[in-house]
Design a protein around this motif. Structure first.
Motif: not given
Length: 461
Positions: A9-33
């Motif tokens: 229920a926490v407002s997503s606008s107040e809970d943005k993702l960090s750059l490190s999280t986005k980079l780590a998430y993006g890296a997860g598709d590197l091997g399959p790609a």
């Protein structure tokens, strides 16, 4: 790293993702790609030119292996929904599936029974089944992470942008370097494929560990123990989701047919050396990589549907040009490849960023979240597109009288190659455009869905 879950229920606008999280998430598709890209561009030529299999048989091998995927994908989706651990429900699959995934990819580049066609067919079907099983085990839970990291509409598009920045980047680098590595073993191509396979296996596994340690699941709901067939009935009764899977299937089919035929188009129609395959991949994937950032910014202004429609029109014009291009016009061919890359970027970015939206519509309708089932169908369609592309290309080459590695191909084979680079992908893209035009979830509609979900949770809390 704490795995405590944040209240949805926490407002997503107040809970943005960090750059490190986005980079780590993006890296997860590197091997399959990396693995998927090498397979779609180079596995069919490996079968026909190195393992010595006929084009029809070679094109059929992966199609046969997809029979198992029809069972494997939804099973992993449901099991990941029900997984409970201190690491969450998706990330353990990434952690424990990473090494077997790399080993299975490596095993595909051996020729263990030279000259024995049916022994080779059995071996490659077995290895394909194993590889696809482990690919699903890491990639499907990974794709289902998106809505569990953020509920913000634009943050999800941003996550998808990071994901496909790594995905296209990995495809780009592997597409260029793989043929160059193999080319260093000109007198022993079989050894070249083994060496290259070993390198890419390692480089495909390591980013999965980065993804595991750099992300955590923050938005989870308890999954009701609904029978397997009932979950699929619910997923397929979600009307916007049917549009999304149709959009994705047609887009991905166009990608796979084009990618599968490019080595043959460049070698036999354009009569260019193998180095031009790497240049063409660079033109398409490099442009797609750069355009991810452009399309993401445009999407925030005009919406996902409009971006997809613009990209598809550009892509269709490029495919038509490739059909018309004649031998002796390599620069024009590269220019059209760049134009195609502009459209390809939207096929990567938009359908996947739509999936979390339809998952929340399902939650609003049913009161349950079933990310694994929805993403399971998407991953299955990705593999169906890959299998259909390879099968279709292999059979078309066989029917047209394709003569293996002979530089002098019959006119029917050359015509078949041109049809598969132009009209066939264009038909698929037009069907995708029609579905995208009628896709019903806009940015405004998604905001209403989130508001209704928040009000329901407050009322029940």
């Amino acid at each position: 790293m704490s795995d405590e879950l944040i209240d949805p229920a926490v407002s997503s606008s107040e809970d943005k993702l960090s750059l490190s999280t986005k980079l780590a998430y993006g890296a997860g598709d590197l091997g399959p790609a990396i693995t998927a890209n090498i397979l779609v561009f180079f596995l069919l030529p490996f079968f026909t030119n190195v393992a010595g299999l006929g084009a029809g048989i070679a094109g059929s091998i992966l199609a046969v292996s997809k029979i198992w995927d029809a069972v494997n994908d939804p099973i992993v989706g449901v099991l990941s929904d029900r997984t409970r651990s201190r690491w969450g429900r998706r990330r353990p699959w990434i952690l424990f599936g990473a090494i077997p995934f790399g080993l299975a990819f490596f095993a595909q580049w051996f020729v263990p029974f030279p000259g024995n066609t049916w022994a080779l067919v059995a071996y490659y079907i077995l290895i394909s089944v194993l590889f696809n099983s482990f690919y699903t085990a890491v990639n499907l839970p990974y794709t289902a992470l998106t809505p569990e990291l953020t509920q913000d509409y634009d943050e999800r598009t941003s996550l998808t942008q990071f994901r496909f920045a790594f995905s296209i980047g990995g495809s780009l680098v592997s597409g260029i370097l793989h043929p160059l590595i193999v080319g260093q073993f000109e007198n022993n191509l079989a050894l070249g494929y083994v060496v290259s396979g070993a390198i890419w296996s390692v480089l495909s596994v390591l980013p999965l560990f980065w993804c595991f340690w750099g992300t955590r699941e923050r938005y989870q709901e308890d999954i009701e123990d609904v029978p397997f067939r009932e979950q699929f009935r619910i997923a397929l009764s979600n009307r916007p989701y049917l549009f999304v899977i149709g959009i994705y299937l047609f887009s991905w089919l166009a990608v796979q047919v084009t990618a599968s035929i490019i080595p043959y188009y460049i070698t036999f129609w354009m009569r260019l050396p193998n180095s031009w395959i790497a240049l063409t991949i660079l033109a398409v994937q490099g442009t797609a990589f750069a355009m991810l950032f452009v399309w993401n910014a445009i999407s925030a202004r005009i919406g996902k549907k409009a971006v997809y429609l613009l990209g598809m029109v550009l892509w269709i014009l490029a495919q038509a040009g490739l059909f018309i291009v004649q031998p002796g016009q390599p620069i024009l061919m590269l220019a059209l490849a760049v134009a195609a890359g502009i459209g390809v970027a939207t096929a990567y970015l938009i359908p996947w960023s739509m999936v979390p939206d339809v998952i929340e519509l399902d939650e609003l309708t049913t009161g349950q979240r079933r990310e694994g089932v929805f993403y399971g169908l998407m991953v299955l369609l990705q593999k169906v597109g890959l299998a259909a592309g390879l099968f279709f290309v292999g059979q078309a080459l066989e029917w047209s009288g394709f003569q293996g590695t002979s530089p002098d191909q019959p006119e029917a084979a050359l015509t078949a190659i041109r049809i598969m680079i132009g009209p066939i992908p264009t038909i698929a893209l037009i069907l995708g455009i029609i579905l995208a035009y009628f896709y019903p979830i806009t940015k405004e509609r998604h905001a209403q869905i989130l508001l209704q979900l928040a009000e329901r949770k407050k009322a029940s809390g």
